[in-house]
Design an enzyme around this catalytic site. Sequence first.
Site, PDB file in Angstrom:
ATOM      1  N   ARG A   1      11.957 -66.416 -81.424  1.00  0.00           N
ATOM      2  CA  ARG A   1      10.836 -65.346 -81.564  1.00  0.00           C
ATOM      3  C   ARG A   1      11.316 -64.080 -82.337  1.00  0.00           C
ATOM      4  O   ARG A   1      12.550 -63.868 -82.074  1.00  0.00           O
ATOM      5  CB  ARG A   1      10.743 -64.853 -80.139  1.00  0.00           C
ATOM      6  CG  ARG A   1       9.409 -64.046 -79.978  1.00  0.00           C
ATOM      7  CD  ARG A   1       9.368 -63.810 -78.489  1.00  0.00           C
ATOM      8  NE  ARG A   1       8.015 -63.116 -78.127  1.00  0.00           N
ATOM      9  CZ  ARG A   1       6.944 -63.864 -77.539  1.00  0.00           C
ATOM     10  NH1 ARG A   1       7.153 -65.176 -77.299  1.00  0.00           N
ATOM     11  NH2 ARG A   1       5.961 -63.208 -77.259  1.00  0.00           N
TER      12      ARG A   1
ATOM     13  N   CYS B   1      -1.800 -54.706 -82.609  1.00  0.00           N
ATOM     14  CA  CYS B   1      -1.971 -54.514 -84.002  1.00  0.00           C
ATOM     15  C   CYS B   1      -3.502 -54.495 -84.528  1.00  0.00           C
ATOM     16  O   CYS B   1      -3.901 -55.596 -84.567  1.00  0.00           O
ATOM     17  CB  CYS B   1      -1.142 -55.305 -85.077  1.00  0.00           C
ATOM     18  SG  CYS B   1      -1.716 -55.138 -86.695  1.00  0.00           S
TER      19      CYS B   1
ATOM     20  N   ARG C   1      10.790 -60.195 -83.463  1.00  0.00           N
ATOM     21  CA  ARG C   1       9.882 -58.773 -83.421  1.00  0.00           C
ATOM     22  C   ARG C   1      10.501 -57.814 -84.513  1.00  0.00           C
ATOM     23  O   ARG C   1      11.564 -57.845 -84.763  1.00  0.00           O
ATOM     24  CB  ARG C   1      10.083 -58.232 -82.116  1.00  0.00           C
ATOM     25  CG  ARG C   1       9.920 -59.380 -80.764  1.00  0.00           C
ATOM     26  CD  ARG C   1       8.448 -59.759 -81.067  1.00  0.00           C
ATOM     27  NE  ARG C   1       7.403 -58.508 -80.459  1.00  0.00           N
ATOM     28  CZ  ARG C   1       6.122 -58.650 -80.552  1.00  0.00           C
ATOM     29  NH1 ARG C   1       5.755 -60.023 -80.570  1.00  0.00           N
ATOM     30  NH2 ARG C   1       5.313 -57.929 -80.155  1.00  0.00           N
TER      31      ARG C   1
ATOM     32  N   GLU D   1       7.479 -51.681 -81.059  1.00  0.00           N
ATOM     33  CA  GLU D   1       7.696 -53.052 -81.312  1.00  0.00           C
ATOM     34  C   GLU D   1       6.347 -53.771 -81.843  1.00  0.00           C
ATOM     35  O   GLU D   1       5.580 -53.313 -81.203  1.00  0.00           O
ATOM     36  CB  GLU D   1       8.592 -53.698 -80.392  1.00  0.00           C
ATOM     37  CG  GLU D   1       7.939 -53.844 -78.994  1.00  0.00           C
ATOM     38  CD  GLU D   1       7.067 -55.112 -78.879  1.00  0.00           C
ATOM     39  OE1 GLU D   1       7.456 -56.185 -79.821  1.00  0.00           O
ATOM     40  OE2 GLU D   1       6.211 -55.236 -78.143  1.00  0.00           O
TER      41      GLU D   1
END
Length: 471
Positions: free
Chosen positions: A226, A143, A228, A181
Site C-alpha cells: 500500500r 480527493c 500513501r 495524506e
Amino acid sequence: MFISINNLAALTGTSAAVTASWSRRGVYPSCVDSNGVRGFEMHDLLDIPEAKAMVENRWSEEFEVAPVRQFNSVELFAGAGGLALGMAKAGFHHVLLNEFDTSACNTLRKNRPDWNVIEGDVRHIDFTPLRRKVDFLSGGFPCQAFSYAGKQGGFSDTRGTLFFELARAVKEIQPKVFMCENVKGLVSHDDGRTIATIKNAIAELGYTLVEPHVLKAIMYQVPQKRERLILIAIRNDIAQHVEFHWPSPYERILTLRDAFFPGVIYDCEVPQSEGATYPEKKKKVMELVPQGGDWRNLPEEVARKYMGGSWLLGGGKTGMARRLSMSEPSLTLTCSPSQKQTERCHPVETRPLSVREYARIQTFPDEWQFMGAMSDKYKQIGNAVPVNLAWAVGRSLIRLFNDIETVMPTAASDCTEAVREIMLKQQSLVVKKNKVTQTSEVQSNLRQLNLFDDIVTVKKIGNDIPVDSKL
C-alpha cells in the site's frame, strides 16, 4: 537479510519478471532460502535505494522517540482511526476528531471513549476557538475534482473540495505543523494541476511544504503493498529553524505469515471473526488457484467463463481470481475482499479474508473493535491508513516537535474550554445527511427531537466532556 524475487519487486515498484531477470542474468547474486524460494541477500542490493535504506535503518533508534511535552492535535476525516491511533501511539494528544460516517464514529467512540469525536460535516465546524492552542493538525481528505478559476490555482481555487475544509481548519487553528495524506495518484491527478493547486494553497496559508513523499507501507512494518502520499507543512515562523526527517524503514518486509501468526507485530494467531463467503460456484473456481496465483492459473475454459467480457480485453487484470500468498505482503486492501476485479482470497483456505484478518493486515491491534454491519467494517478497515505506517510517520513528527521545543519552547495549551465551545455549538445543530455526497445541510441551529431517520443530531456532550481527556 533475505528478500524473495517477488518481494523485491514490491519494494522497488517493478515486476517480478524484472527482478527474476536480475537473478537470471547475474545482475545481483541470488540464492535460495530454506523453503526453496529464490531471492537475494539485502546487503548485495545496496545500490537499490530502498534496499540500502532498509539495511542501514535507524528503526530501533527512532522507536525510542518520545514527546518532551504534551503535543495537542486535531484530526479531520478520521475514519475508523488508523491514522489517529498511529499518531496517538507516537505520543500525540488528540483533543478533537471529526468524521462523517456514523459507523466509523461509533468505532472511534467504542475504542476511545475519552476522545472528543464530532460526527458530521466538517463544513459546519468552526475551529476558531482552538486558534494557536493546537500543535498539530492532520487529515486524509478525499480527493475531489478541483476548480481552476485562477491561472496559478491557490486557496480560493480549492473551494468546494474537502481539501478546502482542511485548509480552512489550518487557517482558523494556525497549528505549528499540519499533515495531509492521500493516494499516490494525487501527484499526477489532472496532469499535476491538483497537487500544484494544493502546494500554492499551502503557501498562501503561510506554511512551508516539506517535499512530498510517497511512502510504501511495506517498508514500515506493514504486511501490505500500500502506498500513501504524505504532505507535511511547517508554519513559516518555525520552518527556518527546524528540519523534518522522513521515518527510517524497518529491516525487512513483513508478509501475511507475520500478520496471521505470532511474530514481530502480534503475539498470537489471528482471532476468529466474521467474514464474507463465496457462492458455491465461485468457490469451485477459486479452489483451482494456487497461492499467489490468479485467473492465469485457471484452465482456459474455466477462466474464459469466469471472466466473461474481461477475457476479451487480454493481459493484466491480476486482481481477478487472485489468491494471496502467505510468503508475501497482501495486495492493497479495498472496501471489500470479494469484489471480482480486486479479489483478496485467503492464501490457504478458499474464502475471502475475514474482518480480523483485514484488520491485522492494516496493523490494527486485536482489541480494536469495528462497529456497524460487516460491510461497514470491511469498508472502514479498507479505507484506513495502516496503523504502523502512521506510527512511524508520527514518531518522525514527534522528533520534529521536540526540535521545535528546543529552539522555540512553549507550554502545552489547555484546550478543554475551546473544545467544549465547539462541541456545544455542534450539539445545537440539526442536520440532514446525504450519504451519497458525504455532506449535510443544517436544518436548524436549535436542537430538537425528530422522528425521521435521516435527521441526525449530534450526541449531547454538555457536562460530559472530560476536563482533561487522555489517550
